[in-house]
Design a protein around this motif. Structure first.
Motif, PDB file in Angstrom:
ATOM      1  N   PHE A  91       0.634 -38.506  -9.924  1.00 48.29           N
ATOM      2  CA  PHE A  91       0.728 -38.704 -11.816  1.00 48.29           C
ATOM      3  C   PHE A  91      -0.371 -37.940 -12.111  1.00 48.29           C
ATOM      4  CE2 PHE A  91      -2.781 -41.081 -11.344  1.00 48.29           C
ATOM      5  CZ  PHE A  91      -2.884 -41.626 -12.247  1.00 48.29           C
TER       6      PHE A  91
ATOM      7  N   ARG B 112      10.964 -36.695 -10.821  1.00 46.13           N
ATOM      8  CA  ARG B 112      10.357 -37.416 -10.090  1.00 46.13           C
ATOM      9  C   ARG B 112      10.745 -38.673 -10.119  1.00 46.13           C
ATOM     10  NH1 ARG B 112       7.252 -35.663 -15.270  1.00 46.13           N
ATOM     11  NH2 ARG B 112       6.590 -37.233 -15.676  1.00 46.13           N
ATOM     12  N   ASP B 113       9.887 -39.222  -9.306  1.00 46.49           N
ATOM     13  CA  ASP B 113      10.284 -40.614  -9.184  1.00 46.49           C
ATOM     14  C   ASP B 113       8.359 -40.720  -8.804  1.00 46.49           C
ATOM     15  OD1 ASP B 113      10.081 -43.475  -8.273  1.00 46.49           O
ATOM     16  OD2 ASP B 113      11.583 -43.739  -7.780  1.00 46.49           O
ATOM     17  N   ASN B 114       7.456 -41.067  -9.869  1.00 43.02           N
ATOM     18  CA  ASN B 114       6.056 -41.617  -9.815  1.00 43.02           C
ATOM     19  C   ASN B 114       5.851 -42.825  -8.237  1.00 43.02           C
ATOM     20  OD1 ASN B 114       5.448 -39.491 -11.228  1.00 43.02           O
ATOM     21  ND2 ASN B 114       5.315 -40.723 -12.774  1.00 43.02           N
ATOM     22  N   ALA B 115       6.314 -43.881  -8.479  1.00 41.60           N
ATOM     23  CA  ALA B 115       6.200 -45.298  -7.581  1.00 41.60           C
ATOM     24  C   ALA B 115       6.815 -44.893  -6.534  1.00 41.60           C
ATOM     25  CB  ALA B 115       7.577 -46.195  -7.795  1.00 41.60           C
ATOM     26  N   LYS B 116       7.492 -43.572  -6.657  1.00 39.21           N
ATOM     27  CA  LYS B 116       7.662 -43.501  -5.129  1.00 39.21           C
ATOM     28  C   LYS B 116       7.290 -41.780  -3.973  1.00 39.21           C
ATOM     29  CE  LYS B 116      11.723 -45.519  -4.253  1.00 39.21           C
ATOM     30  NZ  LYS B 116      13.890 -44.810  -4.112  1.00 39.21           N
ATOM     31  N   ASN B 117       6.395 -40.911  -5.861  1.00 44.88           N
ATOM     32  CA  ASN B 117       5.629 -40.113  -4.892  1.00 44.88           C
ATOM     33  C   ASN B 117       6.387 -39.086  -4.294  1.00 44.88           C
ATOM     34  OD1 ASN B 117       3.233 -42.038  -5.331  1.00 44.88           O
ATOM     35  ND2 ASN B 117       2.577 -42.093  -3.651  1.00 44.88           N
ATOM     36  N   THR B 118       7.407 -38.966  -5.583  1.00 43.75           N
ATOM     37  CA  THR B 118       8.195 -37.729  -4.441  1.00 43.75           C
ATOM     38  C   THR B 118       9.541 -37.031  -6.133  1.00 43.75           C
ATOM     39  OG1 THR B 118       9.227 -39.433  -2.856  1.00 43.75           O
ATOM     40  CG2 THR B 118      10.817 -37.816  -3.649  1.00 43.75           C
TER      41      THR B 118
ATOM     42  N   ARG C  29       0.301 -39.020  -1.443  1.00 46.26           N
ATOM     43  CA  ARG C  29      -0.873 -39.747  -2.517  1.00 46.26           C
ATOM     44  C   ARG C  29      -0.178 -39.217  -3.508  1.00 46.26           C
ATOM     45  NH1 ARG C  29      -3.501 -37.931  -6.331  1.00 46.26           N
ATOM     46  NH2 ARG C  29      -4.395 -35.228  -6.038  1.00 46.26           N
ATOM     47  N   SER C  30      -0.160 -40.395  -4.822  1.00 42.52           N
ATOM     48  CA  SER C  30       0.011 -41.225  -5.956  1.00 42.52           C
ATOM     49  C   SER C  30       0.074 -39.368  -6.545  1.00 42.52           C
ATOM     50  CB  SER C  30      -0.851 -40.994  -6.890  1.00 42.52           C
ATOM     51  OG  SER C  30      -0.489 -41.335  -8.043  1.00 42.52           O
TER      52      SER C  30
END
Length: 115
Positions: free
Chosen positions: A29, A71-77, A26-27
């Motif tokens: 952020f 981190r890449d919030n758009a990719k949840n990674t 999941r997200s």
């Protein structure tokens, strides 16, 4: 619950590079802290790098200048770029996401640095 799936480990020669990934279900952020830990055989699990929700980063002295957490919030990674690897970096690496009062852990990925 949050599931974390790690990838990117493997065998590299000293001086080589690897990039580890930790993808959340999941997200991400809202997490307070996201980080990478490692554990070598017979040793305590120790923090390698961490990044806060605001983007602040911390690194263990042993990896400063060589490892980068991002981190890449758009990719949840969350990623760990590891450069100039040394044999003493050999360990199982675990990602960790913290949001009070809980911790979530990845399954671990083996990194072996050897010639």
């Amino acid at each position: 619950q949050v599931q974390l799936v790690e990838s990117g480990g493997g065998l590299v020669q000293p001086g080589g590079s690897l990039k580890l990934s930790c993808a959340a279900s999941r997200s991400i952020f809202s997490f307070d802290t996201m980080g990478w830990y490692r554990q070598a055989p017979g040793k305590q699990r120790a923090l390698v790098a961490a990044i806060s929700s605001g983007g602040r980063t911390n690194y263990a002295d042993s990896v400063k200048g060589r490892f980068t957490i991002s981190r890449d919030n758009a990719k949840n990674t969350v990623y760990l770029q590891m450069n100039s690897l040394k044999p003493e970096d050999t360990a199982v690496y675990y990602c960790n996401f913290h949001i009070w009062p809980s911790d979530y852990w990845g399954q671990g990925t083996q990194v072996t640095v050897s010639s």
